[in-house]
Design an enzyme around this catalytic site. Structure first.
Site, PDB file in Angstrom:
ATOM      1  N   ALA A  65       3.169  27.846  43.002  1.00 30.22           N
ATOM      2  CA  ALA A  65       3.957  27.539  41.798  1.00 30.22           C
ATOM      3  C   ALA A  65       3.061  27.388  40.576  1.00 30.22           C
ATOM      4  CB  ALA A  65       4.775  26.262  42.021  1.00 30.22           C
ATOM      5  N   GLU A  66       1.943  26.685  40.725  1.00 29.24           N
ATOM      6  CA  GLU A  66       1.046  26.500  39.573  1.00 29.24           C
ATOM      7  C   GLU A  66       0.418  27.818  39.158  1.00 29.24           C
ATOM      8  OE1 GLU A  66      -2.186  23.616  37.546  1.00 29.24           O
ATOM      9  OE2 GLU A  66      -1.250  23.003  39.428  1.00 29.24           O
ATOM     10  N   SER A  67       0.096  28.662  40.109  1.00 27.08           N
ATOM     11  CA  SER A  67      -0.465  29.979  39.781  1.00 27.08           C
ATOM     12  C   SER A  67       0.531  30.799  38.965  1.00 27.08           C
ATOM     13  CB  SER A  67      -0.839  30.725  41.059  1.00 27.08           C
ATOM     14  OG  SER A  67      -1.848  30.039  41.759  1.00 27.08           O
TER      15      SER A  67
END
Length: 147
Positions: A65-67
Site C-alpha cells: 500500500a505504501e509503495s
C-alpha cells in the site's frame, strides 16, 4: 518521472519497476502494472511474504500500500519535488494463503503540499484483503527535513 495518464501509464510503470531494483518493492516481488497520479496498480506474490501461520503478512500488505500511494504522490508532485509518507493505516479484512494479490491506489486528495490515497488490495478471486490510506507530504527536492 512525470505524471502520466492513458496508455503511457504502462511505460511509467516499467520505469518504476526498473528504478525499484534493490529496493523493498523488489524484495517483496511487487510489480507495477500501471502508474499515474490518478491510478497506480501493482501485484505482489503471497509466497515469500507470509507470517508464521502461512498467511500473507499484514506488514507486506502495508508495504504494498505504501509503495502504491508513494508512487502516485511522487507522480502528482512532479519534477523537482518529492513525496514523503507521513501517515498510513490499514485494515486487514481476510487471510490469503497463496497466489498473487493486486493493489489499486486512487487519490482521495491531490493538493499542493499533501496527497492522500486509498489503496485496496484484492486476492485473485477479487475478494478484498486489505484497505489502506496513505498520506504523503510534498516538498521540493533538496529541502532539509526539519528535526
Amino acid at each position: 518521472m512525470t505524471t502520466t495518464t492513458g496508455p503511457n501509464c504502462m511505460d511509467v510503470a516499467e520505469e518504476v519497476n526498473r528504478a525499484g531494483v534493490t529496493t523493498l518493492a523488489e524484495r517483496l516481488g511487487i510489480r507495477f502494472l500501471t502508474a499515474s497520479a490518478e491510478l497506480v496498480v501493482a501485484t505482489m506474490p503471497v509466497a515469500g511474504n507470509t507470517q508464521l501461520h502461512g498467511m500473507l503478512h499484514g506488514g507486506a500488505s502495508v508495504a504494498l500500500a505504501e509503495s502504491l500511494g508513494s508512487i502516485g504522490a511522487a507522480l502528482h508532485a512532479g519534477e523537482g519535488r518529492m513525496a514523503l509518507g507521513v501517515d498510513i493505516n490499514a485494515t486487514h479484512h481476510r487471510a490469503v494463503r497463496g497466489g498473487i494479490v493486486t493493489g489499486t491506489a486512487k487519490p482521495l486528495l491531490l493538493g499542493r503540499s499533501i496527497a492522500t490515497y486509498e489503496v485496496v488490495i484484492h486476492d485473485e478471486e477479487g475478494a478484498r484483503v486489505c484497505t489502506a490510506r496513505i498520506t504523503c507530504a510534498i516538498q521540493h527536492k533538496g529541502r532539509r527535513p526539519r528535526h
